[in-house]
Design an enzyme around this catalytic site. Structure first.
Site, PDB file in Angstrom:
ATOM      1  CG  ASP A 248       2.235   1.650  -3.437  1.00 32.20           C
ATOM      2  OD1 ASP A 248       2.835   2.699  -3.192  1.00 32.20           O
ATOM      3  OD2 ASP A 248       2.675   0.531  -3.132  1.00 32.20           O
TER       4      ASP A 248
ATOM      5  N   GLY B 212       0.815  -1.216   0.000  1.00 34.67           N
ATOM      6  CA  GLY B 212       0.000   0.000   0.000  1.00 34.67           C
ATOM      7  C   GLY B 212       0.843   1.257   0.000  1.00 34.67           C
TER       8      GLY B 212
ATOM      9  CE  LYS C  90       4.502   0.857  -5.643  1.00 34.23           C
ATOM     10  NZ  LYS C  90       5.705   1.611  -5.189  1.00 34.23           N
TER      11      LYS C  90
ATOM     12  NE  ARG D 191      13.225   7.251  -2.160  1.00 32.86           N
ATOM     13  CZ  ARG D 191      13.932   6.223  -1.718  1.00 32.86           C
ATOM     14  NH1 ARG D 191      15.234   6.322  -1.609  1.00 32.86           N
ATOM     15  NH2 ARG D 191      13.341   5.088  -1.405  1.00 32.86           N
TER      16      ARG D 191
END
Lengths: 355, 355
Positions: free
Chosen positions: B263, B144, B199, B272
């Site tokens: 996410d 998550g 993700k 990042r």
């Protein structure tokens, strides 16, 4: 080459003239009574002051008083007004519509009657026209993530055209498609329109999350923002959009495709709706925020207010349970009942803490 | 009160100590051999130099050489290393694990064997432990949207705890839950872990979209960004995550809940991973980008490389058709085959232009 008349010379209406011009179509851009200054600039300098760009080649600007000339012989009428102008545009084009024309709307919104029944805006527009001609027209709409300034800048944009008449979608897509304006098609017009409307409502919730950051003192000394909360709100918004599309009998998967997650993303990072949300999240009531933003169209608030009218009907009919749609309920509390914004986070995702 | 040992004193490992400390648990934070400077600062000043915050009350820092003391009597072992450290952490804790312990991992990634079979990281970690003890341990993971610096700043964060043993999830959730750390639970550990890994891969695609903005000359004179393209990539990424979860036999709805869209959103706006994507989108090959980012862990690239190994197997088994997963294929081309980044946009959403 076809003739397209765009009514409404705001950002998005005008932006659609770029792919049309690039495809060699004849485009007439008609300002509403609010667009006088814009049309003046377009006529004098071919420059759109809000888009900050020159109009594309061959686009002819018209004042609203010139609509009769502008609309003559149009194959496609594009409604470029916002949701508050939908009745107006229906009444305005009423004397001019002809059998066989296609009417395509970029407006995002919905309307609710006194009993709480929802109507999509293309149907609202159609309702203003003579009943006899309606079956001889083709109504369509555009959804999906598209910031007008980027479309006008010929940036890649992925959108969805919808109509109950799929052949109309195919025709329209071939008229508008360019190498940068990518068009998917659907005959689920209701799902497309509701998706677009719901998305506007839920974007306000993302804005509220970031407003709460301000209320909490802003980014802290170590740089912590409120992205985690915004992400939780984003995901729960997708869940609620999916549920609402299901209730509407539409394609639930729109909730995580272009009309749902895609459009929610673009409006959250690049749209203007979040500004109102930030004021509300920071602690202003809607009444106060509306004063601060006087003169601006608050479409998301309109939509939430309409959804608030529909909610009791959905509950009465057993379509929605009291523990469902916690974000929508928060939004209705804030916009309709002027309450302070507060998310019942632990009610997200079913509220039972099992994902 | 339980005793929790966190191994890995990076951002996220350390951030989990804040809710644990707030709940009154005993927390030992063990740095890896790469965390020497961090632990030194923590021991001398109770200050974490990367999180830029004081450690919470009662958290005791340890060097990796002190792991024997640190881990003694632990009820919960939290793996806070990145995906490259999963084998290492398994081997490191192997002599110390005791029946009844719970092992929970925050690492996002996956591993593929030579035949292209995927394994989730909790299983990789378990594989390093003695076979006899494995059934007596409970393995779990966290997924998550959660930026570490925000969790450490006690900002609202919505996460998912997963384990094949649901009672372990319930125990762990009661240990970690605070009024700001909101935990949903699932027994679909595979779906949770794959969702988190996918993700990371797809976030790179969003970064690539923004890198393409730079290649196109940046924001133009009228302010147009590449948000529309990013939104299209975002939506198609949700579709591909949903499809991949389906192939894995997991809950497809994760694709638009916390582990998927939520996410993806938070990593796109606050993470990042996008930095590498921006370099690639701007025209650097992966080899060049890797040199520019030398010294940084490129987890997304690792994951894409693993997925690239799995793709031929999925096709061989008829689970994936050649026209599916266009973004994943782009990512594999870029990362594995060092090709320039280019999205086949018209293949998104099934490629037939019907949404």
């Amino acid at each position: 080459m076809v003739k397209v008349v765009i009514i409404g010379a705001g950002l998005m209406g005008t932006a659609t003239s770029y792919p049309l011009s690039d495809n060699g179509h004849s485009v007439h851009l008609v300002g509403t009574h609010l667009d006088g200054e814009i049309i003046k600039s377009c006529k004098e300098k071919q420059f759109h002051p809000r888009l900050k760009r020159n109009l594309p080649v061959g686009v002819r600007p018209y004042y609203i008083e010139e609509i009769g000339d502008a609309i003559e012989g149009a194959d496609v009428i594009l409604s470029g007004v916002n949701s508050l102008g939908v009745h107006w545009i229906g009444r305005t084009i009423k004397p001019y519509v002809r059998p066989g024309q296609m009417i395509i709307a970029i407006t995002k919104g919905l309307e609710t009657d006194a009993e709480g029944n929802w109507r999509i805006l293309p149907d609202v527009l159609a309702g203003e026209l003579d009943e006899a001609i309606r079956p001889q027209l083709k109504f369509a709409a555009v959804g999906g993530p598209c910031i007008a300034g980027e479309l006008a800048g010929r940036r890649h944009s992925c959108v969805v055209f919808g109509s109950r008449d799929f052949s109309a979608v195919e025709q329209l897509a071939s008229i508008f498609s360019t190498p940068y304006y990518h068009i998917w098609k659907t005959s689920d017009l209701v799902g497309l329109e509701f998706g677009a409307a719901f998305k506007n409502a839920y974007t306000l919730a993302i804005g509220i999350a970031y407003g709460m950051l301000e209320k909490a003192g802003g980014v802290d000394e170590a740089g912590a923002n409120f992205h985690n909360l915004a992400a939780g709100v984003f995901a729960q918004s997708c869940v609620e959009m999916s549920r609402l599309l299901q209730i509407a009998g539409s394609d639930q998967s729109f909730a995580y495709k272009l009309p749902g997650a895609g459009d929610l993303y673009v409006t959250a990072v690049g749209g203007r709706t979040v500004r109102l949300g930030k004021l509300l999240g920071a602690g202003k009531t809607f009444k106060e925020a509306r004063q601060i933003m006087a003169g601006e169209t608050l479409e998301s608030a309109e939509i939430i207010s309409m959804m608030g009218t529909a909610l009791p009907r959905l509950e009465r009919e057993g379509l929605v349970q009291p523990n469902e749609l916690p974000i929508l309920r928060t939004l209705v509390d804030v916009i309709v009942y002027n309450k302070p914004a507060q998310f019942p986070i632990d009610q997200f995702f079913g509220g039972k803490a099992v994902l």
